[in-house]
Scaffold this active site. Structure first.
Site, PDB file in Angstrom:
ATOM      1  CD  GLU A 141      -3.121   3.731  -6.011  1.00  0.00           C
ATOM      2  OE1 GLU A 141      -3.466   4.904  -5.884  1.00  0.00           O
ATOM      3  OE2 GLU A 141      -2.520   3.105  -5.111  1.00  0.00           O
ATOM      4  CG  HIS A 201      -2.203  -0.761  -4.041  1.00  0.00           C
ATOM      5  ND1 HIS A 201      -2.506   0.528  -3.672  1.00  0.00           N
ATOM      6  CD2 HIS A 201      -2.525  -1.530  -2.963  1.00  0.00           C
ATOM      7  CE1 HIS A 201      -2.976   0.540  -2.441  1.00  0.00           C
ATOM      8  NE2 HIS A 201      -3.000  -0.691  -1.995  1.00  0.00           N
ATOM      9  CB  SER A 231      -0.870   0.030   1.257  1.00  0.00           C
ATOM     10  OG  SER A 231      -1.641  -1.130   1.351  1.00  0.00           O
TER      11      SER A 231
HETATM   12  N1  LIG Z   1      -6.069  -4.429   4.051  1.00  0.00           N
HETATM   13  C1  LIG Z   1      -6.215  -3.605   3.025  1.00  0.00           C
HETATM   14  O1  LIG Z   1      -7.204  -2.853   2.954  1.00  0.00           O
HETATM   15  C2  LIG Z   1      -5.191  -3.569   1.928  1.00  0.00           C
HETATM   16  C3  LIG Z   1      -5.549  -3.019   0.682  1.00  0.00           C
HETATM   17  C4  LIG Z   1      -4.626  -3.029  -0.363  1.00  0.00           C
HETATM   18  C5  LIG Z   1      -3.351  -3.542  -0.169  1.00  0.00           C
HETATM   19  N2  LIG Z   1      -3.020  -4.047   1.067  1.00  0.00           N
HETATM   20  C6  LIG Z   1      -1.661  -4.578   1.225  1.00  0.00           C
HETATM   21  O2  LIG Z   1      -1.724  -5.981   1.020  1.00  0.00           O
HETATM   22  C7  LIG Z   1      -0.716  -6.623   1.834  1.00  0.00           C
HETATM   23  C8  LIG Z   1      -1.381  -7.649   2.750  1.00  0.00           C
HETATM   24  O3  LIG Z   1      -2.349  -6.986   3.550  1.00  0.00           O
HETATM   25  P1  LIG Z   1      -3.609  -7.757   4.166  1.00  0.00           P
HETATM   26  O4  LIG Z   1      -4.605  -6.696   4.528  1.00  0.00           O
HETATM   27  O5  LIG Z   1      -4.002  -8.901   3.292  1.00  0.00           O
HETATM   28  O6  LIG Z   1      -2.955  -8.297   5.524  1.00  0.00           O
HETATM   29  P2  LIG Z   1      -3.370  -9.551   6.445  1.00  0.00           P
HETATM   30  O7  LIG Z   1      -2.860  -9.234   7.810  1.00  0.00           O
HETATM   31  O8  LIG Z   1      -4.810  -9.880   6.254  1.00  0.00           O
HETATM   32  O9  LIG Z   1      -2.533 -10.749   5.778  1.00  0.00           O
HETATM   33  C9  LIG Z   1      -1.125 -10.771   5.766  1.00  0.00           C
HETATM   34  C10 LIG Z   1      -0.665 -12.187   5.440  1.00  0.00           C
HETATM   35  O10 LIG Z   1       0.769 -12.194   5.414  1.00  0.00           O
HETATM   36  C11 LIG Z   1       1.225 -13.343   6.142  1.00  0.00           C
HETATM   37  N3  LIG Z   1       2.552 -13.013   6.647  1.00  0.00           N
HETATM   38  C12 LIG Z   1       2.889 -12.226   7.681  1.00  0.00           C
HETATM   39  N4  LIG Z   1       4.225 -12.151   7.806  1.00  0.00           N
HETATM   40  C13 LIG Z   1       4.745 -12.902   6.816  1.00  0.00           C
HETATM   41  C14 LIG Z   1       6.064 -13.228   6.402  1.00  0.00           C
HETATM   42  N5  LIG Z   1       7.121 -12.749   7.057  1.00  0.00           N
HETATM   43  N6  LIG Z   1       6.235 -14.045   5.323  1.00  0.00           N
HETATM   44  C15 LIG Z   1       5.161 -14.538   4.650  1.00  0.00           C
HETATM   45  N7  LIG Z   1       3.878 -14.269   4.994  1.00  0.00           N
HETATM   46  C16 LIG Z   1       3.684 -13.458   6.064  1.00  0.00           C
HETATM   47  C17 LIG Z   1       0.188 -13.535   7.255  1.00  0.00           C
HETATM   48  O11 LIG Z   1       0.229 -14.862   7.726  1.00  0.00           O
HETATM   49  C18 LIG Z   1      -1.109 -13.217   6.478  1.00  0.00           C
HETATM   50  O12 LIG Z   1      -1.581 -14.356   5.773  1.00  0.00           O
HETATM   51  C19 LIG Z   1       0.010  -5.506   2.586  1.00  0.00           C
HETATM   52  O13 LIG Z   1       1.148  -5.140   1.860  1.00  0.00           O
HETATM   53  C20 LIG Z   1      -1.026  -4.376   2.587  1.00  0.00           C
HETATM   54  O14 LIG Z   1      -0.441  -3.098   2.702  1.00  0.00           O
HETATM   55  C21 LIG Z   1      -3.915  -4.101   2.098  1.00  0.00           C
END
Ligand SMILES: NC(=O)c1ccc[n+]([C@@H]2O[C@H](COP(=O)([O-])OP(=O)(O)OC[C@H]3O[C@@H](n4cnc5c(N)ncnc54)[C@H](O)[C@@H]3O)[C@@H](O)[C@H]2O)c1
Length: 284
Positions: free
Chosen positions: A152, A140, A119
């Protein structure tokens, strides 16, 4: 190169959402989850979500079965080796992502694109953790990925035009409307959105208005579909703090410095919908 086989690393909110989008778009999808139990969760969530679409009439039984059949969930990173595009969607932490990009670079076929769903983090720092910086970019998606039309495309200084064109074609085949943006923290949407979300928490923390009145005000006064505190619960408070930290690190603007209440809620494990409680309770 035409993308047909898509790898996704991370089975959290976004990994699961993008897996659904890509499988519905006809890609073969391999999702890598670190633990067997979360891999099982993802399969169940996918079945439920596609099932709801069948109930709504936006998908028929055959399409649901075909989409499910295209997704493989595994704990084995090696299963991504023959993917044409791998989208990393793990925790918003630069060191963890850099390590993963190094691993993926050694593992995944040389001509594949390695993309991040970050993000806010600098994509160029992921690109230089590989031997193929020209094939690394940001893709993204927004949350919830199946519902949100925007993607994005983040162009680090190192990416080739071909990589950006292929990433665009992938996003379009997923049915999304891509925009391209330079590799600066927050890109377009989060650079504009997060000062607003952070300041909503500041209003709450300073006792200016109640949770419900803040959310009611922004729904009724700006016609937003949900208020800022409800949106923070949807995004995840840990992810939100990580996004704000990255924005603050880049711009040193106080509007980006996470309000203390946000950090305390993360410390308390109140991360939003994903843990069942944040600013609101979310019974699961
Ligand atoms: N939540 C949102 O609204 C959103 C929107 C767009 C993009 N993102 C981005 O997407 C990515 C994931 O976010 P999310 O909301 O799905 O988070 P989340 O917390 O739901 O999931 C994160 C995942 O990563 C895994 N994880 C954690 N540490 C790890 C490691 N060291 N190695 C491998 N896996 C690992 C966890 O087990 C989990 O399955 C981030 O970069 C976030 O910025 C999030």
């Amino acid at each position: 190169m035409t993308v047909q086989r898509v790898g996704i690393v991370g089975s959290g909110i976004m990994g699961a959402g993008v897996a659904e989008v890509a499988s519905r778009a006809g890609f073969d999808v391999v999702v890598r989850s670190r633990r067997a139990e979360t891999a099982g969760d993802l399969q169940n969530r996918l079945e439920k979500s596609l099932g709801r679409q069948v109930e709504k009439g936006t998908l028929d039984d055959d399409e649901r079965d075909a989409a499910l059949a295209r997704v493989v969930v595994t704990t084995d990173l090696d299963a991504l080796a023959d993917c044409d595009l791998v989208l990393e969607s793990i925790v918003e932490d630069l060191t963890a992502k850099q390590m993963l990009f190094g691993q993926l670079d050694r593992l995944v076929q040389r001509q594949a694109i390695l993309a991040s769903n970050t993000s806010t983090l600098p994509v160029v720092e992921l690109a230089v953790a590989t031997e193929r910086p020209d094939r690394v970019c940001g893709i993204h998606f927004f949350n919830p990925a199946p519902a949100m039309s925007l993607v994005e495309l983040i162009r680090p200084l190192t990416a080739s035009d071909e990589t950006m064109a292929e990433a665009r074609a992938f996003a379009e085949r997923c049915g999304k409307d891509p925009v391209e943006v330079a590799d600066r923290a927050g890109f377009i949407v989060n650079a504009l959105l997060f000062p607003y979300l952070n300041n909503a928490v500041r209003l709450l923390e300073n006792g200016i208005a109640s949770r419900d009145d803040i959310d009611t005000a922004m729904r009724g006064g700006c016609n937003f579909p949900m208020g800022p505190l409800a949106l923070l619960d949807l995004v995840g408070l840990d992810t939100s703090v990580a996004i704000l930290d990255a924005l603050y690190e880049e711009y040193r603007d106080q509007n980006y410095a996470p309000v203390p209440l946000l950090r305390r809620m993360v410390a308390a494990g109140r991360l939003g919908r994903k843990t069942g409680a944040g600013f609101y309770d979310h019974p699961r």
